[in-house]
Scaffold this active site. Structure first.
Site, PDB file in Angstrom:
ATOM      1  N   GLU A   1      40.969 -33.765  27.430  1.00 29.14           N
ATOM      2  CA  GLU A   1      42.261 -34.415  27.606  1.00 29.14           C
ATOM      3  C   GLU A   1      43.240 -34.052  26.499  1.00 29.14           C
ATOM      4  O   GLU A   1      44.444 -33.902  26.753  1.00 29.14           O
ATOM      5  CB  GLU A   1      42.072 -35.934  27.672  1.00 29.14           C
ATOM      6  CG  GLU A   1      41.299 -36.379  28.911  1.00 29.14           C
ATOM      7  CD  GLU A   1      41.049 -37.874  28.946  1.00 29.14           C
ATOM      8  OE1 GLU A   1      41.924 -38.608  29.428  1.00 29.14           O
ATOM      9  OE2 GLU A   1      39.979 -38.301  28.491  1.00 29.14           O
TER      10      GLU A   1
ATOM     11  N   ARG B   1      33.827 -52.916  32.091  1.00 28.06           N
ATOM     12  CA  ARG B   1      34.759 -53.378  33.116  1.00 28.06           C
ATOM     13  C   ARG B   1      34.026 -53.561  34.439  1.00 28.06           C
ATOM     14  O   ARG B   1      33.189 -52.732  34.819  1.00 28.06           O
ATOM     15  CB  ARG B   1      35.910 -52.392  33.304  1.00 28.06           C
ATOM     16  CG  ARG B   1      36.821 -52.236  32.106  1.00 28.06           C
ATOM     17  CD  ARG B   1      37.946 -51.260  32.423  1.00 28.06           C
ATOM     18  NE  ARG B   1      38.742 -50.949  31.246  1.00 28.06           N
ATOM     19  CZ  ARG B   1      39.105 -49.721  30.892  1.00 28.06           C
ATOM     20  NH1 ARG B   1      38.736 -48.687  31.639  1.00 28.06           N
ATOM     21  NH2 ARG B   1      39.834 -49.536  29.819  1.00 28.06           N
TER      22      ARG B   1
ATOM     23  N   HIS C   1      43.469 -41.766  34.033  1.00 28.96           N
ATOM     24  CA  HIS C   1      42.700 -40.542  33.734  1.00 28.96           C
ATOM     25  C   HIS C   1      43.402 -39.298  34.279  1.00 28.96           C
ATOM     26  O   HIS C   1      42.776 -38.253  34.482  1.00 28.96           O
ATOM     27  CB  HIS C   1      41.275 -40.619  34.316  1.00 28.96           C
ATOM     28  CG  HIS C   1      40.401 -41.625  33.649  1.00 28.96           C
ATOM     29  ND1 HIS C   1      39.488 -42.400  34.344  1.00 28.96           N
ATOM     30  CD2 HIS C   1      40.297 -42.020  32.352  1.00 28.96           C
ATOM     31  CE1 HIS C   1      38.860 -43.201  33.513  1.00 28.96           C
ATOM     32  NE2 HIS C   1      39.333 -42.998  32.297  1.00 28.96           N
TER      33      HIS C   1
ATOM     34  N   ASN D   1      46.721 -40.004  20.163  1.00 25.06           N
ATOM     35  CA  ASN D   1      46.342 -41.042  21.122  1.00 25.06           C
ATOM     36  C   ASN D   1      46.227 -42.339  20.318  1.00 25.06           C
ATOM     37  O   ASN D   1      45.237 -42.590  19.644  1.00 25.06           O
ATOM     38  CB  ASN D   1      45.010 -40.679  21.785  1.00 25.06           C
ATOM     39  CG  ASN D   1      44.569 -41.698  22.821  1.00 25.06           C
ATOM     40  OD1 ASN D   1      45.173 -42.760  22.974  1.00 25.06           O
ATOM     41  ND2 ASN D   1      43.508 -41.386  23.537  1.00 25.06           N
TER      42      ASN D   1
ATOM     43  N   ARG E   1      49.690 -39.295  24.037  1.00 28.39           N
ATOM     44  CA  ARG E   1      49.058 -39.804  25.252  1.00 28.39           C
ATOM     45  C   ARG E   1      49.644 -41.180  25.553  1.00 28.39           C
ATOM     46  O   ARG E   1      49.581 -42.089  24.742  1.00 28.39           O
ATOM     47  CB  ARG E   1      47.551 -39.915  25.065  1.00 28.39           C
ATOM     48  CG  ARG E   1      46.843 -40.361  26.345  1.00 28.39           C
ATOM     49  CD  ARG E   1      45.866 -41.459  26.088  1.00 28.39           C
ATOM     50  NE  ARG E   1      45.203 -41.905  27.310  1.00 28.39           N
ATOM     51  CZ  ARG E   1      44.355 -42.926  27.361  1.00 28.39           C
ATOM     52  NH1 ARG E   1      44.070 -43.595  26.275  1.00 28.39           N
ATOM     53  NH2 ARG E   1      43.816 -43.287  28.502  1.00 28.39           N
TER      54      ARG E   1
END
Length: 402
Positions: free
Chosen positions: A387, A243, A182, A11, A94
């Protein structure tokens, strides 16, 4: 004899590389995992953990000049050049944004790399570093490489869910629409929920809560994602650590006019300086909850805004499923660890068939668990997400199918 198939998961961020190695044999085991941070600075660091011997390595104040040097440090620490991991079966990457071009994990080709580059304008902080990571990994590891996209899970959204009410040519020419993110986490959670509920995926109606520093929700109807909270970028939707989530777009023009901020400044503020941090000055949920309990009004307000946004989407998704819901599934850092937040989200929903058991919902009980009361019509599950494992599994499926 079952063949050993080591799969490296990468990732790649703008200044970091998160990684893990999974070995697929009779069972699937994580061999090592870690992260290289601060790439390109004299303050680079590495945290590497070998799970087979429970050995941790922490290196600080290094100068790791670029991603190639970062991956070479990974090879050095993990002995990837020796033993059973010497020949990798595959590398899984990813990838945040595949746009409309790629709807499933894909063996990396020049065409796939071009698609990642083409949609970099929609994920400028993510896609370019991913491309760089792919290029370096192809130089170092001579094995199949697979791109696994965060957006892939949401390609089943119907037009009424993914279209913005903007001039249609913006969708046609620039691909401006809702994509969702996601997705790798949601695919993993859907598979685990199917196992736990002993029901095929294609029969499941589930509302998912991926609540971490980045937070989103998704709703699955008969095994298919029909809506999600994030949009063309991960900024839309829920309140997150930094965010803002949903906001009136006119705020951008107001800030530019009244403060002289440029669009890039507003974007940075909304992504890096807003959310929980913007409301109360903290972004760690544990700190926020404790401060709110101690009487801080701003921390209490941040909690209320965070939960209110979640419950608003929960109500919408209950309507989208017509009330026919198999389970609510909480995951990611906050969703897995904070019984306090789960309790706030589910409070007063008995008339909708949702009621949690206070004892089962307590903080500190980490792992897979059911937290609904005996009288609850809808199950409420906590499922830790993984993940990296999901990326590894999808990578093996792609390579095996060639």
């Amino acid at each position: 004899m079952v063949r050993s198939r080591p799969v490296l998961v990468l990732n790649t961020g703008s200044s970091s590389i998160k990684y893990a190695l999974y070995n697929f044999g009779k069972t699937v085991a994580c061999v090592f995992q870690g992260i290289v941070e601060g790439i390109g600075t004299p303050k680079s660091s590495v945290r590497h953990r070998n799970l087979q011997v429970e050995k941790d390595v922490k290196l600080q104040d290094l100068l790791i000049e670029d991603h190639k040097a970062g991956l070479k440090k990974l090879v050095e620490l993990s002995n990837l050049g020796e033993g059973p991991s010497a020949k990798l079966y595959a590398v899984g990457h990813r990838c945040v944004h595949g746009g409309t071009a790629i709807k499933e994990p894909a063996l990396i080709t020049d065409e796939v790399k071009s698609a990642i580059e083409r949609f970099s304008s929609l994920a400028p902080l993510h896609n370019p570093p991913t491309l760089q990571g792919i290029t370096v990994a192809q130089e170092l590891f001579h094995c199949p490489q697979v791109a696994v996209f965060d957006t892939a899970f949401h390609t089943t959204l119907p037009p009424q869910a993914y279209m913005y009410a903007l001039p249609y040519k913006l969708y046609e020419e620039l691909g401006i629409r809702r994509y969702g993110f996601h997705g790798t986490s949601y695919l993993f959670l859907l598979t685990r929920a199917s196992e736990l509920l002993k029901k095929p995926k294609e029969e499941l109606n589930i509302i998912f809560f991926h609540l971490g520093a980045g937070a989103s929700m998704a709703v699955v109807k008969q095994g298919i994602c029909i809506d999600t909270t994030m949009g063309v970028t991960p900024l839309e939707g829920l309140v997150m650590a930094t965010r803002c989530g949903d906001v009136d777009p006119a705020v951008v023009e107001i800030l530019e006019t009244e403060t002289g901020m440029k669009t890039a400044d507003v974007s940075r503020m909304m992504n890096k300086e807003s959310g929980l941090y913007g409301l109360c000055g903290d972004k760690d949920m544990r700190t926020i909850i404790q401060a709110a309990k101690d009487g801080s009004k701003r921390h209490g307000l941040a909690l209320q805004v965070f939960v209110h946004r979640i419950r608003k989407y929960l109500g919408a998704y209950l309507v989208e499923l017509g009330g026919e819901v198999d389970a609510l599934v909480f995951s990611a850092g906050i969703g897995e660890a904070s019984g306090y937040i789960r309790g706030m989200v589910c409070e007063g929903l008995e008339r909708f068939g949702i009621q949690i058991d206070e004892q089962e919902n307590k903080d500190g009980k980490i792992g897979v668990k059911e937290i609904q009361s005996k009288s609850s019509k809808i199950k409420v599950l906590v499922i830790p997400t993984d993940e990296e494992l999901s990326i590894a599994q999808q990578t093996v499926e792609v390579v095996d199918s060639q």
